[in-house]
Write a protein that holds these residues in place. Structure first.
Motif, mmCIF file in Angstrom:
data_model
loop_
_atom_site.group_PDB
_atom_site.id
_atom_site.type_symbol
_atom_site.label_atom_id
_atom_site.label_comp_id
_atom_site.label_asym_id
_atom_site.label_seq_id
_atom_site.Cartn_x
_atom_site.Cartn_y
_atom_site.Cartn_z
ATOM 1 N N VAL A 69 -7.832 -3.415 2.293
ATOM 2 C CA VAL A 69 -6.998 -3.594 1.097
ATOM 3 C C VAL A 69 -5.625 -4.115 1.509
ATOM 4 O O VAL A 69 -4.890 -3.448 2.231
ATOM 5 N N THR A 70 -5.300 -5.315 1.028
ATOM 6 C CA THR A 70 -4.029 -5.962 1.347
ATOM 7 C C THR A 70 -3.156 -5.967 0.096
ATOM 8 O O THR A 70 -3.567 -6.486 -0.949
ATOM 9 N N GLY A 75 8.732 6.941 -3.685
ATOM 10 C CA GLY A 75 7.791 7.939 -4.197
ATOM 11 C C GLY A 75 6.956 7.498 -5.381
ATOM 12 O O GLY A 75 6.007 8.194 -5.755
ATOM 13 N N ASP A 76 7.267 6.359 -6.000
ATOM 14 C CA ASP A 76 6.482 5.878 -7.143
ATOM 15 C C ASP A 76 5.106 5.397 -6.678
ATOM 16 O O ASP A 76 4.963 4.830 -5.591
ATOM 17 N N THR A 77 4.115 5.604 -7.546
ATOM 18 C CA THR A 77 2.737 5.192 -7.256
ATOM 19 C C THR A 77 2.238 4.285 -8.357
ATOM 20 O O THR A 77 2.525 4.506 -9.532
ATOM 21 N N VAL A 78 1.482 3.269 -7.984
ATOM 22 C CA VAL A 78 0.838 2.355 -8.921
ATOM 23 C C VAL A 78 -0.591 2.160 -8.420
ATOM 24 O O VAL A 78 -0.865 2.317 -7.232
ATOM 25 N N ASP A 79 -1.502 1.852 -9.335
ATOM 26 C CA ASP A 79 -2.880 1.651 -8.880
ATOM 27 C C ASP A 79 -3.483 0.398 -9.498
ATOM 28 O O ASP A 79 -2.856 -0.286 -10.293
ATOM 29 N N ALA A 104 -13.600 2.246 -9.746
ATOM 30 C CA ALA A 104 -12.921 3.012 -8.701
ATOM 31 C C ALA A 104 -11.466 2.555 -8.743
ATOM 32 O O ALA A 104 -11.167 1.442 -9.188
ATOM 33 N N TYR A 105 -10.554 3.417 -8.284
ATOM 34 C CA TYR A 105 -9.132 3.092 -8.330
ATOM 35 C C TYR A 105 -8.516 3.260 -6.939
ATOM 36 O O TYR A 105 -8.790 4.236 -6.247
ATOM 37 N N ILE A 106 -7.692 2.286 -6.567
ATOM 38 C CA ILE A 106 -6.931 2.358 -5.317
ATOM 39 C C ILE A 106 -5.460 2.407 -5.706
ATOM 40 O O ILE A 106 -5.015 1.677 -6.594
ATOM 41 N N TRP A 107 -4.708 3.285 -5.056
ATOM 42 C CA TRP A 107 -3.291 3.445 -5.345
ATOM 43 C C TRP A 107 -2.433 2.990 -4.167
ATOM 44 O O TRP A 107 -2.877 2.997 -3.018
ATOM 45 N N PHE A 108 -1.216 2.572 -4.498
ATOM 46 C CA PHE A 108 -0.160 2.286 -3.527
ATOM 47 C C PHE A 108 1.019 3.181 -3.888
ATOM 48 O O PHE A 108 1.386 3.280 -5.056
ATOM 49 N N THR A 109 1.625 3.829 -2.897
ATOM 50 C CA THR A 109 2.834 4.625 -3.090
ATOM 51 C C THR A 109 3.936 4.061 -2.215
ATOM 52 O O THR A 109 3.710 3.786 -1.032
ATOM 53 N N ASN A 110 5.126 3.903 -2.799
ATOM 54 C CA ASN A 110 6.281 3.424 -2.042
ATOM 55 C C ASN A 110 6.805 4.574 -1.185
ATOM 56 O O ASN A 110 7.373 5.526 -1.699
ATOM 57 N N GLY A 162 -4.648 4.547 -0.844
ATOM 58 C CA GLY A 162 -5.843 5.383 -0.806
ATOM 59 C C GLY A 162 -6.658 5.224 -2.075
ATOM 60 O O GLY A 162 -6.222 4.586 -3.032
ATOM 61 N N PHE A 163 -7.850 5.807 -2.053
ATOM 62 C CA PHE A 163 -8.693 5.847 -3.242
ATOM 63 C C PHE A 163 -8.276 7.033 -4.089
ATOM 64 O O PHE A 163 -8.014 8.124 -3.565
ATOM 65 N N ALA A 164 -8.230 6.859 -5.401
ATOM 66 C CA ALA A 164 -8.032 7.973 -6.327
ATOM 67 C C ALA A 164 -9.349 8.735 -6.364
ATOM 68 O O ALA A 164 -10.404 8.143 -6.604
ATOM 69 N N THR A 165 -9.302 10.028 -6.072
ATOM 70 C CA THR A 165 -10.540 10.810 -5.967
ATOM 71 C C THR A 165 -10.596 11.973 -6.939
ATOM 72 O O THR A 165 -11.518 12.784 -6.863
ATOM 73 N N GLY A 166 -9.625 12.069 -7.842
ATOM 74 C CA GLY A 166 -9.632 13.142 -8.839
ATOM 75 C C GLY A 166 -10.832 13.016 -9.765
ATOM 76 O O GLY A 166 -11.480 11.966 -9.851
#
Length: 178
Positions: A141-142, A112-116, A63-69, A43-47
């Motif tokens: 986004v791939t 549960g870890d997230t990286v962007d 803009a930042y996109i995150w991936f969460t395991n 998803g997009f980081a929207t904070g």
């Protein structure tokens, strides 16, 4: 003689005890495999401070996109995501974003870890000529080293200077984890 037999017997017990305590290779934990699209959410980081400044036109913004395991196992990730912007205007088409020259780190994501990663954007004014601007609608986004993508709706509005054929465009992506 008795002490020699005791020493030999004691040595046999020590060796046998060590062998019994050894873990067979098949039971050792496996090294994490790479993260697959099915292992992740995106998803997009929207904070507050993560939102790009699309209303200004004097400088680049991010803009930042995150991936969460979301899987139950650890997985590794290294490299660049593939990012294709799909435009809202009929003339926009799809723009595959170029990569920065930064070196990607290799990381392990536990459950549960997230990286962007960041997308550097070069916004333009609404008054910019139609053919010179790209109006983002969604992003395909791939994850690194994958072929299946996420479709993310662009939540920020604005428009970007259209440089889809430029050698060094003002809009590009950084590696995951930087």
């Amino acid at each position: 003689m008795k002490s020699k037999l005791t020493a030999v017997a004691l040595a046999a017990v020590v060796v046998a005890g060590t062998a019994a305590a050894a873990v067979p290779a098949s039971a050792a934990p496996a090294a994490p495999t790479r993260c697959h699209t099915a292992d992740l959410k995106a998803g997009f980081a929207t904070g507050g401070d993560a939102k790009p400044e699309m209303g200004q036109t004097k400088k680049q913004t991010q803009a930042y996109i995150w991936f969460t395991n979301k899987s139950k196992h650890a997985c590794t990730m290294a490299g660049f995501a593939g990012v294709d912007m799909v435009g809202a205007q009929k003339t926009d088409g799809t723009w595959s974003l170029m990569r920065s020259a930064k070196k990607p780190p290799k990381m392990t994501l536990q459950h549960g870890d997230t990286v962007d990663f960041s997308i550097t954007l070069l916004p333009v004014a609404r008054s910019t000529a139609h053919k010179e601007k790209f109006v983002p609608a969604k992003f395909l986004v791939t994850p690194p080293n994958e072929t299946t993508h996420f479709t993310l709706k662009w939540p920020f509005g604005g428009q970007i200077l259209k440089q889809d054929g430029a050698t060094h465009p003002g809009t590009y992506i950084d590696p995951v984890g930087l």
